[in-house]
Design a protein around this motif. Structure first.
Motif, PDB file in Angstrom:
ATOM      1  N   GLU A 179      39.767 -38.940 -91.448  1.00 32.16           N
ATOM      2  CA  GLU A 179      40.671 -38.596 -92.238  1.00 32.16           C
ATOM      3  C   GLU A 179      41.746 -39.746 -92.859  1.00 32.16           C
ATOM      4  O   GLU A 179      42.778 -39.184 -93.411  1.00 32.16           O
ATOM      5  N   ILE A 180      41.542 -41.024 -92.078  1.00 32.41           N
ATOM      6  CA  ILE A 180      42.377 -42.027 -92.339  1.00 32.41           C
ATOM      7  C   ILE A 180      42.057 -42.648 -93.620  1.00 32.41           C
ATOM      8  O   ILE A 180      40.982 -43.205 -93.671  1.00 32.41           O
ATOM      9  N   ILE A 192      45.027 -38.555 -94.310  1.00 34.86           N
ATOM     10  CA  ILE A 192      46.422 -39.131 -94.314  1.00 34.86           C
ATOM     11  C   ILE A 192      46.505 -40.577 -94.321  1.00 34.86           C
ATOM     12  O   ILE A 192      45.279 -41.287 -94.237  1.00 34.86           O
ATOM     13  N   ASP A 194      47.107 -44.318 -93.505  1.00 36.14           N
ATOM     14  CA  ASP A 194      46.981 -45.156 -91.936  1.00 36.14           C
ATOM     15  C   ASP A 194      48.176 -45.948 -91.911  1.00 36.14           C
ATOM     16  O   ASP A 194      48.736 -46.639 -92.392  1.00 36.14           O
ATOM     17  N   ALA A 195      48.821 -45.349 -90.669  1.00 38.26           N
ATOM     18  CA  ALA A 195      49.929 -45.841 -90.230  1.00 38.26           C
ATOM     19  C   ALA A 195      49.744 -47.083 -89.091  1.00 38.26           C
ATOM     20  O   ALA A 195      50.564 -47.960 -88.991  1.00 38.26           O
ATOM     21  N   ASN A 196      48.638 -46.698 -88.445  1.00 39.52           N
ATOM     22  CA  ASN A 196      48.439 -47.772 -87.087  1.00 39.52           C
ATOM     23  C   ASN A 196      48.326 -49.148 -87.592  1.00 39.52           C
ATOM     24  O   ASN A 196      48.614 -50.090 -86.932  1.00 39.52           O
ATOM     25  N   GLY A 241      42.445 -44.725 -82.320  1.00 35.23           N
ATOM     26  CA  GLY A 241      41.820 -43.203 -82.590  1.00 35.23           C
ATOM     27  C   GLY A 241      40.568 -43.169 -81.889  1.00 35.23           C
ATOM     28  O   GLY A 241      39.836 -44.177 -81.217  1.00 35.23           O
ATOM     29  N   GLY A 242      39.808 -42.008 -81.734  1.00 31.90           N
ATOM     30  CA  GLY A 242      38.739 -41.568 -81.297  1.00 31.90           C
ATOM     31  C   GLY A 242      38.479 -41.868 -79.852  1.00 31.90           C
ATOM     32  O   GLY A 242      37.267 -42.384 -79.284  1.00 31.90           O
ATOM     33  N   VAL A 243      39.464 -41.774 -79.046  1.00 32.64           N
ATOM     34  CA  VAL A 243      39.316 -42.192 -77.555  1.00 32.64           C
ATOM     35  C   VAL A 243      39.575 -41.036 -76.588  1.00 32.64           C
ATOM     36  O   VAL A 243      39.545 -41.218 -75.509  1.00 32.64           O
ATOM     37  N   SER A 244      40.031 -39.913 -77.360  1.00 32.00           N
ATOM     38  CA  SER A 244      40.221 -38.862 -76.172  1.00 32.00           C
ATOM     39  C   SER A 244      38.979 -37.769 -75.883  1.00 32.00           C
ATOM     40  O   SER A 244      37.947 -38.532 -75.878  1.00 32.00           O
ATOM     41  N   GLU A 245      39.297 -36.626 -76.190  1.00 25.25           N
ATOM     42  CA  GLU A 245      38.183 -35.549 -75.570  1.00 25.25           C
ATOM     43  C   GLU A 245      37.411 -34.852 -76.808  1.00 25.25           C
ATOM     44  O   GLU A 245      36.723 -34.104 -76.490  1.00 25.25           O
ATOM     45  N   ASP A 249      35.116 -38.148 -80.554  1.00 27.89           N
ATOM     46  CA  ASP A 249      35.812 -39.298 -80.035  1.00 27.89           C
ATOM     47  C   ASP A 249      34.849 -40.260 -79.399  1.00 27.89           C
ATOM     48  O   ASP A 249      34.594 -40.064 -78.240  1.00 27.89           O
ATOM     49  N   LYS A 273      47.979 -41.384 -73.023  1.00 23.41           N
ATOM     50  CA  LYS A 273      47.083 -40.982 -71.909  1.00 23.41           C
ATOM     51  C   LYS A 273      45.739 -41.345 -71.958  1.00 23.41           C
ATOM     52  O   LYS A 273      45.089 -42.033 -71.182  1.00 23.41           O
ATOM     53  N   PRO A 289      45.129 -44.898 -78.096  1.00 25.16           N
ATOM     54  CA  PRO A 289      45.037 -43.394 -78.780  1.00 25.16           C
ATOM     55  C   PRO A 289      45.624 -43.405 -80.352  1.00 25.16           C
ATOM     56  O   PRO A 289      46.631 -44.121 -80.736  1.00 25.16           O
ATOM     57  N   GLY A 290      45.092 -42.668 -81.015  1.00 29.93           N
ATOM     58  CA  GLY A 290      45.250 -42.368 -82.590  1.00 29.93           C
ATOM     59  C   GLY A 290      46.562 -42.240 -83.169  1.00 29.93           C
ATOM     60  O   GLY A 290      47.187 -42.726 -83.778  1.00 29.93           O
ATOM     61  N   ASN A 291      47.259 -41.274 -82.055  1.00 35.92           N
ATOM     62  CA  ASN A 291      48.730 -40.958 -82.574  1.00 35.92           C
ATOM     63  C   ASN A 291      49.547 -42.027 -82.458  1.00 35.92           C
ATOM     64  O   ASN A 291      49.525 -43.123 -81.526  1.00 35.92           O
TER      65      ASN A 291
END
Ligand SMILES: Nc1nc2c(c(=O)[nH]1)N[C@H]1C(S)=C(S)[C@@H](COP(=O)(O)OP(=O)(O)OC[C@H]3O[C@@H](n4cnc5c(N)ncnc54)[C@H](O)[C@@H]3O)O[C@H]1N2
Ligand code: MOO
Length: 407
Positions: A179-180, A192, A194-196, A241-245, A249, A273, A289-291
Protein backbone atom coordinates in the motif's frame (compact mmCIF):
# COMPACT_ATOMS: atom_id res chain seq x y z
CA UNK A 1 7.48 -10.22 26.40
CA UNK A 2 10.73 -8.43 27.29
CA UNK A 3 10.77 -4.93 28.77
CA UNK A 4 12.12 -1.89 26.91
CA UNK A 5 15.18 -1.86 29.22
CA UNK A 6 15.91 -5.54 28.51
CA UNK A 7 15.48 -4.86 24.80
CA UNK A 8 17.89 -1.92 24.94
CA UNK A 9 20.57 -3.89 26.80
CA UNK A 10 20.33 -6.75 24.27
CA UNK A 11 20.73 -4.24 21.44
CA UNK A 12 23.69 -2.51 23.10
CA UNK A 13 25.46 -5.83 23.86
CA UNK A 14 25.58 -6.44 20.13
CA UNK A 15 27.14 -3.14 19.03
CA UNK A 16 30.80 -2.67 18.23
CA UNK A 17 32.67 0.47 17.30
CA UNK A 18 33.46 0.57 13.55
CA UNK A 19 37.01 0.31 12.21
CA UNK A 20 38.80 3.59 11.46
CA UNK A 21 38.97 4.93 7.90
CA UNK A 22 40.50 7.99 6.25
CA UNK A 23 37.86 10.51 5.17
CA UNK A 24 38.07 13.86 3.45
CA UNK A 25 37.82 16.77 5.89
CA UNK A 26 34.26 17.57 4.81
CA UNK A 27 33.12 13.95 5.17
CA UNK A 28 34.79 13.68 8.57
CA UNK A 29 32.69 16.46 10.07
CA UNK A 30 31.13 15.19 13.32
CA UNK A 31 33.28 12.02 13.48
CA UNK A 32 35.83 11.21 16.19
CA UNK A 33 39.56 11.17 15.37
CA UNK A 34 40.90 7.61 15.56
CA UNK A 35 44.51 8.75 16.14
CA UNK A 36 46.44 11.63 17.70
CA UNK A 37 47.37 14.22 15.08
CA UNK A 38 50.90 15.67 15.11
CA UNK A 39 51.84 18.98 13.53
CA UNK A 40 53.80 18.27 10.32
CA UNK A 41 55.65 21.60 10.65
CA UNK A 42 56.05 24.60 12.94
CA UNK A 43 52.98 26.81 12.95
CA UNK A 44 53.15 29.55 11.89
CA UNK A 45 55.93 28.38 9.61
CA UNK A 46 57.50 31.87 9.46
CA UNK A 47 57.50 35.01 11.65
CA UNK A 48 54.24 36.53 10.51
CA UNK A 49 53.20 40.16 10.73
CA UNK A 50 49.95 40.54 12.67
CA UNK A 51 49.29 44.11 11.53
CA UNK A 52 49.42 46.32 8.47
CA UNK A 53 52.27 48.76 9.19
CA UNK A 54 56.05 48.67 9.32
CA UNK A 55 58.49 45.88 10.18
CA UNK A 56 61.53 47.56 11.75
CA UNK A 57 65.05 46.69 12.73
CA UNK A 58 65.71 48.79 15.85
CA UNK A 59 68.82 50.91 16.23
CA UNK A 60 67.58 54.38 15.37
CA UNK A 61 68.03 56.65 18.38
CA UNK A 62 65.64 59.28 17.01
CA UNK A 63 62.86 56.77 16.26
CA UNK A 64 63.19 57.45 12.48
CA UNK A 65 63.58 54.51 10.11
CA UNK A 66 64.56 54.40 6.46
CA UNK A 67 61.70 52.90 4.44
CA UNK A 68 63.14 50.18 2.15
CA UNK A 69 59.98 49.19 0.26
CA UNK A 70 56.62 47.39 0.49
CA UNK A 71 56.00 43.73 1.37
CA UNK A 72 52.64 42.14 0.56
CA UNK A 73 51.21 38.95 2.13
CA UNK A 74 52.32 36.02 -0.02
CA UNK A 75 55.73 37.55 -0.78
CA UNK A 76 59.02 37.45 1.09
CA UNK A 77 61.75 40.05 1.53
CA UNK A 78 65.00 38.90 -0.08
CA UNK A 79 67.60 40.51 2.20
CA UNK A 80 67.91 41.15 5.95
CA UNK A 81 66.95 44.51 7.46
CA UNK A 82 69.77 46.50 9.04
CA UNK A 83 69.59 48.73 12.11
CA UNK A 84 67.42 51.77 11.45
CA UNK A 85 65.66 50.26 8.41
CA UNK A 86 62.01 49.35 7.97
CA UNK A 87 59.73 47.74 5.38
CA UNK A 88 56.09 48.63 4.91
CA UNK A 89 54.47 45.26 5.63
CA UNK A 90 50.93 43.86 5.27
CA UNK A 91 49.17 41.55 7.75
CA UNK A 92 50.15 37.93 7.07
CA UNK A 93 53.44 38.70 5.29
CA UNK A 94 56.66 37.09 6.59
CA UNK A 95 58.72 39.58 8.57
CA UNK A 96 62.11 40.14 6.90
CA UNK A 97 65.16 38.66 8.62
CA UNK A 98 66.36 41.15 11.23
CA UNK A 99 62.85 42.41 12.13
CA UNK A 100 62.59 43.30 15.82
CA UNK A 101 58.95 44.35 15.87
CA UNK A 102 56.04 45.65 13.83
CA UNK A 103 54.51 49.10 14.20
CA UNK A 104 50.89 49.36 13.04
CA UNK A 105 50.12 52.33 10.76
CA UNK A 106 48.24 53.95 13.63
CA UNK A 107 51.48 54.25 15.69
CA UNK A 108 53.70 55.97 13.07
CA UNK A 109 54.06 58.93 10.73
CA UNK A 110 55.54 58.34 7.31
CA UNK A 111 56.51 60.60 4.40
CA UNK A 112 57.35 57.88 1.91
CA UNK A 113 61.13 57.79 2.42
CA UNK A 114 61.15 57.77 6.23
CA UNK A 115 58.94 56.46 9.00
CA UNK A 116 58.86 57.85 12.53
CA UNK A 117 57.32 55.94 15.42
CA UNK A 118 55.03 57.99 17.63
CA UNK A 119 54.33 55.39 20.31
CA UNK A 120 56.26 53.27 22.78
CA UNK A 121 57.03 49.74 21.65
CA UNK A 122 57.92 46.27 22.89
CA UNK A 123 60.33 43.88 21.28
CA UNK A 124 58.51 41.34 19.11
CA UNK A 125 55.21 43.24 19.16
CA UNK A 126 52.68 42.32 16.46
CA UNK A 127 54.87 39.45 15.26
CA UNK A 128 53.44 35.94 15.39
CA UNK A 129 56.72 34.03 15.80
CA UNK A 130 57.48 30.82 13.90
CA UNK A 131 56.30 27.83 15.98
CA UNK A 132 54.50 30.03 18.51
CA UNK A 133 51.23 28.09 18.00
CA UNK A 134 52.79 24.65 17.76
CA UNK A 135 56.08 22.94 17.01
CA UNK A 136 56.79 20.37 14.32
CA UNK A 137 55.84 16.93 15.72
CA UNK A 138 53.79 18.28 18.61
CA UNK A 139 50.43 16.53 19.25
CA UNK A 140 47.84 19.14 18.43
CA UNK A 141 44.67 17.02 18.31
CA UNK A 142 43.99 14.07 20.58
CA UNK A 143 42.50 10.74 19.49
CA UNK A 144 38.77 10.86 20.21
CA UNK A 145 38.41 14.58 19.43
CA UNK A 146 35.22 15.32 17.50
CA UNK A 147 35.85 16.88 14.09
CA UNK A 148 34.18 20.27 14.29
CA UNK A 149 34.57 23.16 11.83
CA UNK A 150 37.40 24.50 14.06
CA UNK A 151 39.19 21.14 14.01
CA UNK A 152 38.80 21.13 10.23
CA UNK A 153 40.46 24.58 10.16
CA UNK A 154 43.44 23.22 12.16
CA UNK A 155 43.85 20.25 9.81
CA UNK A 156 43.42 22.41 6.72
CA UNK A 157 46.10 24.80 8.10
CA UNK A 158 48.56 21.91 7.88
CA UNK A 159 47.52 21.25 4.30
CA UNK A 160 45.88 17.95 5.35
CA UNK A 161 43.22 16.70 2.92
CA UNK A 162 42.10 13.55 4.74
CA UNK A 163 41.93 12.50 8.36
CA UNK A 164 41.67 9.13 10.18
CA UNK A 165 38.31 8.85 11.95
CA UNK A 166 35.72 6.38 13.20
CA UNK A 167 33.13 6.63 10.41
CA UNK A 168 29.36 6.62 10.76
CA UNK A 169 27.74 3.32 9.76
CA UNK A 170 26.20 2.78 6.36
CA UNK A 171 22.45 2.54 6.76
CA UNK A 172 19.94 0.77 4.50
CA UNK A 173 16.22 1.45 4.75
CA UNK A 174 13.71 -1.06 3.42
CA UNK A 175 10.13 0.20 3.27
CA UNK A 176 7.70 -2.69 3.05
CA UNK A 177 4.01 -2.82 2.17
CA UNK A 178 2.11 -2.95 -1.11
CA UNK A 179 0.00 0.00 0.00
CA UNK A 180 3.01 2.30 0.35
CA UNK A 181 3.76 4.60 -2.56
CA UNK A 182 7.18 6.21 -2.62
CA UNK A 183 8.59 9.51 -3.87
CA UNK A 184 5.38 11.40 -4.43
CA UNK A 185 3.95 9.14 -7.13
CA UNK A 186 0.20 9.14 -7.84
CA UNK A 187 -1.92 7.28 -5.27
CA UNK A 188 -4.39 4.57 -6.31
CA UNK A 189 -7.32 3.87 -4.03
CA UNK A 190 -6.22 2.27 -0.70
CA UNK A 191 -2.66 3.43 -1.12
CA UNK A 192 -0.74 5.90 1.07
CA UNK A 193 2.44 7.89 0.70
CA UNK A 194 5.60 6.69 2.41
CA UNK A 195 6.15 8.65 5.62
CA UNK A 196 8.60 6.28 7.31
CA UNK A 197 11.32 6.21 4.65
CA UNK A 198 11.91 9.99 4.62
CA UNK A 199 11.49 10.23 8.41
CA UNK A 200 14.07 7.51 9.12
CA UNK A 201 16.46 8.95 6.58
CA UNK A 202 16.21 12.33 8.33
CA UNK A 203 16.74 10.74 11.75
CA UNK A 204 19.86 8.93 10.50
CA UNK A 205 21.18 12.16 8.91
CA UNK A 206 20.83 13.95 12.26
CA UNK A 207 23.25 11.40 13.73
CA UNK A 208 25.88 12.09 11.08
CA UNK A 209 25.08 9.17 8.77
CA UNK A 210 25.96 10.10 5.20
CA UNK A 211 25.59 6.82 3.32
CA UNK A 212 21.93 5.85 3.30
CA UNK A 213 20.36 3.50 0.79
CA UNK A 214 16.61 3.24 0.53
CA UNK A 215 14.45 0.73 -1.30
CA UNK A 216 10.98 -0.76 -1.13
CA UNK A 217 9.75 -4.33 -0.96
CA UNK A 218 6.43 -6.05 -1.43
CA UNK A 219 4.86 -8.17 1.27
CA UNK A 220 6.19 -11.46 -0.13
CA UNK A 221 9.18 -13.54 0.84
CA UNK A 222 10.90 -13.25 -2.51
CA UNK A 223 10.75 -9.46 -2.61
CA UNK A 224 11.75 -9.13 1.06
CA UNK A 225 14.72 -11.50 0.86
CA UNK A 226 15.88 -9.79 -2.31
CA UNK A 227 15.75 -6.39 -0.60
CA UNK A 228 17.63 -7.78 2.42
CA UNK A 229 20.35 -9.22 0.15
CA UNK A 230 20.68 -5.84 -1.54
CA UNK A 231 21.20 -4.20 1.83
CA UNK A 232 24.23 -6.36 2.60
CA UNK A 233 26.70 -3.45 2.33
CA UNK A 234 25.12 -1.69 5.30
CA UNK A 235 26.05 -2.12 8.95
CA UNK A 236 22.57 -1.00 10.06
CA UNK A 237 19.47 -2.21 8.22
CA UNK A 238 16.12 -0.61 9.04
CA UNK A 239 12.98 -2.34 7.81
CA UNK A 240 9.59 -0.75 8.32
CA UNK A 241 6.27 -2.58 8.41
CA UNK A 242 5.46 -6.25 8.05
CA UNK A 243 6.65 -7.26 11.51
CA UNK A 244 3.36 -7.80 13.37
CA UNK A 245 0.75 -10.59 13.31
CA UNK A 246 -0.82 -10.18 9.87
CA UNK A 247 -0.91 -12.86 7.18
CA UNK A 248 1.50 -10.80 5.14
CA UNK A 249 3.83 -9.71 7.95
CA UNK A 250 6.72 -11.75 6.65
CA UNK A 251 9.74 -9.73 7.74
CA UNK A 252 10.73 -12.11 10.60
CA UNK A 253 10.59 -15.11 8.24
CA UNK A 254 12.54 -13.26 5.53
CA UNK A 255 15.25 -12.32 8.01
CA UNK A 256 15.61 -15.94 9.12
CA UNK A 257 15.71 -17.08 5.50
CA UNK A 258 18.67 -14.77 4.83
CA UNK A 259 20.54 -16.25 7.80
CA UNK A 260 19.97 -13.48 10.34
CA UNK A 261 19.58 -14.49 13.98
CA UNK A 262 16.53 -12.96 15.65
CA UNK A 263 17.55 -11.77 19.13
CA UNK A 264 14.11 -10.63 20.18
CA UNK A 265 10.69 -9.98 18.70
CA UNK A 266 8.09 -7.89 20.56
CA UNK A 267 8.74 -5.54 23.43
CA UNK A 268 6.35 -4.60 26.21
CA UNK A 269 6.04 -0.98 25.10
CA UNK A 270 3.52 1.33 23.51
CA UNK A 271 4.02 2.27 20.75
CA UNK A 272 6.32 -0.18 19.04
CA UNK A 273 5.25 -3.51 20.52
CA UNK A 274 6.05 -5.61 17.41
CA UNK A 275 9.67 -4.31 17.24
CA UNK A 276 12.24 -6.96 16.25
CA UNK A 277 16.03 -6.99 16.50
CA UNK A 278 18.29 -9.39 14.60
CA UNK A 279 21.91 -9.68 13.58
CA UNK A 280 24.06 -11.40 11.02
CA UNK A 281 27.78 -11.03 11.74
CA UNK A 282 28.39 -7.34 12.38
CA UNK A 283 25.22 -6.25 10.57
CA UNK A 284 22.31 -5.25 12.80
CA UNK A 285 18.68 -5.42 11.65
CA UNK A 286 15.94 -3.32 13.20
CA UNK A 287 12.45 -4.26 12.05
CA UNK A 288 10.41 -1.23 13.01
CA UNK A 289 6.62 -1.47 13.20
CA UNK A 290 4.94 0.23 10.23
CA UNK A 291 2.93 2.85 12.11
CA UNK A 292 5.05 6.02 11.86
CA UNK A 293 5.06 6.85 15.58
CA UNK A 294 6.12 3.29 16.41
CA UNK A 295 8.95 3.47 13.89
CA UNK A 296 9.93 6.88 15.30
CA UNK A 297 10.03 5.67 18.91
CA UNK A 298 11.95 2.49 18.06
CA UNK A 299 14.52 4.45 16.08
CA UNK A 300 14.90 7.06 18.82
CA UNK A 301 15.22 4.53 21.60
CA UNK A 302 17.13 1.64 20.01
CA UNK A 303 18.78 2.76 16.78
CA UNK A 304 20.10 6.16 17.94
CA UNK A 305 22.40 4.72 20.65
CA UNK A 306 23.66 2.09 18.22
CA UNK A 307 24.63 4.66 15.59
CA UNK A 308 26.33 6.72 18.30
CA UNK A 309 28.29 3.76 19.70
CA UNK A 310 29.39 2.58 16.27
CA UNK A 311 30.95 6.04 15.86
CA UNK A 312 32.84 5.68 19.15
CA UNK A 313 30.57 8.00 21.06
CA UNK A 314 29.54 7.54 24.62
CA UNK A 315 25.83 7.69 25.21
CA UNK A 316 25.10 11.16 26.49
CA UNK A 317 22.09 11.59 28.63
CA UNK A 318 19.76 14.05 26.98
CA UNK A 319 17.55 13.97 30.02
CA UNK A 320 15.86 16.79 31.86
CA UNK A 321 12.87 17.25 34.11
CA UNK A 322 9.64 19.14 33.63
CA UNK A 323 6.16 19.52 35.07
CA UNK A 324 3.31 17.59 33.44
CA UNK A 325 -0.02 16.01 34.10
CA UNK A 326 -0.05 12.48 32.70
CA UNK A 327 -2.79 9.88 32.86
CA UNK A 328 -1.67 6.82 34.86
CA UNK A 329 -0.56 3.94 32.69
CA UNK A 330 -2.83 0.96 33.12
CA UNK A 331 -1.90 -0.67 29.81
CA UNK A 332 0.56 -3.12 31.40
CA UNK A 333 3.21 -1.95 28.89
CA UNK A 334 5.69 0.92 29.25
CA UNK A 335 4.21 3.93 27.50
CA UNK A 336 6.43 6.36 25.63
CA UNK A 337 4.63 9.65 25.10
CA UNK A 338 5.77 12.37 22.73
CA UNK A 339 5.74 15.76 24.42
CA UNK A 340 6.52 19.39 23.83
CA UNK A 341 8.81 21.06 26.34
CA UNK A 342 8.52 24.76 26.89
CA UNK A 343 10.45 27.14 29.13
CA UNK A 344 10.27 30.76 30.19
CA UNK A 345 13.44 32.46 29.02
CA UNK A 346 15.28 34.33 31.75
CA UNK A 347 13.37 32.78 34.65
CA UNK A 348 14.27 29.82 36.82
CA UNK A 349 10.82 28.32 36.40
CA UNK A 350 10.89 24.56 35.66
CA UNK A 351 10.19 23.32 32.15
CA UNK A 352 6.55 22.59 31.35
CA UNK A 353 5.56 19.59 29.24
CA UNK A 354 2.56 19.30 26.98
CA UNK A 355 2.18 15.55 26.63
CA UNK A 356 0.47 14.30 23.48
CA UNK A 357 -1.40 11.53 25.24
CA UNK A 358 -3.93 9.09 23.90
CA UNK A 359 -2.68 9.20 20.33
CA UNK A 360 -2.59 6.11 18.17
CA UNK A 361 0.77 5.27 16.65
CA UNK A 362 -0.52 6.34 13.23
CA UNK A 363 -1.60 9.83 14.46
CA UNK A 364 1.26 11.80 13.04
CA UNK A 365 -0.32 15.16 12.43
CA UNK A 366 -1.05 16.28 15.96
CA UNK A 367 2.41 15.49 17.34
CA UNK A 368 4.77 17.05 14.84
CA UNK A 369 5.70 19.80 17.34
CA UNK A 370 7.04 17.28 19.84
CA UNK A 371 10.61 17.86 21.00
CA UNK A 372 10.84 15.21 23.70
CA UNK A 373 9.68 11.82 24.94
CA UNK A 374 8.41 10.90 28.38
CA UNK A 375 8.57 7.33 29.63
CA UNK A 376 5.48 6.39 31.63
CA UNK A 377 6.04 3.05 33.41
CA UNK A 378 3.09 0.72 33.99
CA UNK A 379 1.21 1.64 37.17
CA UNK A 380 1.91 -0.67 40.08
CA UNK A 381 -0.86 -2.77 41.55
CA UNK A 382 -2.76 -0.79 44.16
CA UNK A 383 -1.83 2.57 42.64
CA UNK A 384 -4.75 4.89 42.86
CA UNK A 385 -5.32 6.25 39.41
CA UNK A 386 -4.46 9.79 40.47
CA UNK A 387 -3.96 12.38 37.81
CA UNK A 388 -1.87 15.05 39.51
CA UNK A 389 0.58 17.50 38.05
CA UNK A 390 4.13 16.40 38.96
CA UNK A 391 7.77 16.46 38.00
CA UNK A 392 8.59 14.02 35.15
CA UNK A 393 11.87 13.03 33.61
CA UNK A 394 11.92 13.47 29.84
CA UNK A 395 14.42 12.86 27.07
CA UNK A 396 15.08 15.43 24.36
CA UNK A 397 14.56 14.29 20.80
CA UNK A 398 17.64 14.56 18.60
CA UNK A 399 15.81 17.16 16.52
CA UNK A 400 14.89 19.44 19.47
CA UNK A 401 16.08 23.00 18.97
CA UNK A 402 16.65 25.34 21.88
CA UNK A 403 15.37 28.41 20.06
CA UNK A 404 12.09 26.65 19.48
CA UNK A 405 11.30 25.88 23.11
CA UNK A 406 11.30 29.31 24.72
CA UNK A 407 7.92 30.90 24.97
N1 LIG B 1 -3.47 -8.94 15.62
C1 LIG B 1 -2.58 -7.97 15.86
N2 LIG B 1 -2.50 -6.96 15.00
C2 LIG B 1 -1.63 -5.97 15.23
C3 LIG B 1 -0.81 -6.00 16.38
C4 LIG B 1 -0.93 -7.09 17.28
O1 LIG B 1 -0.24 -7.16 18.30
N3 LIG B 1 -1.83 -8.05 16.96
N4 LIG B 1 0.04 -4.96 16.58
C5 LIG B 1 -0.37 -3.68 16.06
C6 LIG B 1 0.67 -2.76 16.25
S1 LIG B 1 0.94 -2.32 17.86
C7 LIG B 1 1.34 -2.20 15.23
S2 LIG B 1 2.47 -0.94 15.56
C8 LIG B 1 1.15 -2.58 13.87
C9 LIG B 1 2.51 -2.81 13.22
O2 LIG B 1 2.39 -3.65 12.20
P1 LIG B 1 3.47 -3.95 11.09
O3 LIG B 1 4.81 -3.61 11.58
O4 LIG B 1 3.25 -5.30 10.62
O5 LIG B 1 3.21 -2.85 10.01
P2 LIG B 1 2.15 -2.87 8.81
O6 LIG B 1 1.03 -3.75 9.15
O7 LIG B 1 2.91 -3.11 7.59
O8 LIG B 1 1.71 -1.36 8.89
C10 LIG B 1 1.05 -0.83 9.99
C11 LIG B 1 0.42 0.50 9.60
O9 LIG B 1 1.43 1.43 9.25
C12 LIG B 1 1.25 1.91 7.91
N5 LIG B 1 2.57 2.04 7.31
C13 LIG B 1 3.42 1.05 7.04
N6 LIG B 1 4.52 1.52 6.44
C14 LIG B 1 4.36 2.83 6.31
C15 LIG B 1 5.14 3.87 5.74
N7 LIG B 1 6.32 3.60 5.17
N8 LIG B 1 4.69 5.13 5.77
C16 LIG B 1 3.46 5.40 6.34
N9 LIG B 1 2.69 4.46 6.92
C17 LIG B 1 3.12 3.20 6.88
C18 LIG B 1 0.44 0.83 7.24
O10 LIG B 1 -0.20 1.28 6.10
C19 LIG B 1 -0.46 0.38 8.35
O11 LIG B 1 -1.54 1.25 8.46
O12 LIG B 1 0.37 -3.75 13.78
C20 LIG B 1 -0.81 -3.75 14.61
N10 LIG B 1 -1.52 -4.92 14.34
O1 MOO C 1 2.76 -0.72 19.22
MO1 MOO C 1 1.79 -0.16 17.93
O2 MOO C 1 3.24 0.65 17.78
O3 MOO C 1 0.96 0.77 19.23
O4 MOO C 1 0.79 0.83 17.06
Amino acid sequence: MITPDEALSTVLRNVAQLSPVCLSLADALGCRLSEDIQAPCDFPSFDRSMMDGFAVCLGSVSGRYRRMGILKAGESWPIPLHAGECVEIMTGAPCPLGTDLVFPYEDVESDGAWMTSTQNHELGQYMSKRGSECRNGETVLKKGTIVTPLVIAVLASFGQKTVPVIPPPQVAIIVTGREIVREGRFLEEAQIHDANGPMLMAMACMLGVTKIGSQSADDDLFSLTQALEQASEAEVVLITGGVSEGLFDLVPEALQKTGAEILFHKVSQKPGKPFLFARKGGRLYFALPGNPLSAHLCFHRYVTPVIRMMQGNILPSFRDRGIARITPNQSGRTRFELARVQGDRGTDQPFRLTVYEGRHSSDLFSVHKANSIVCVPPSKEGDTASFKEKDWEFEWLESARMEDMWS
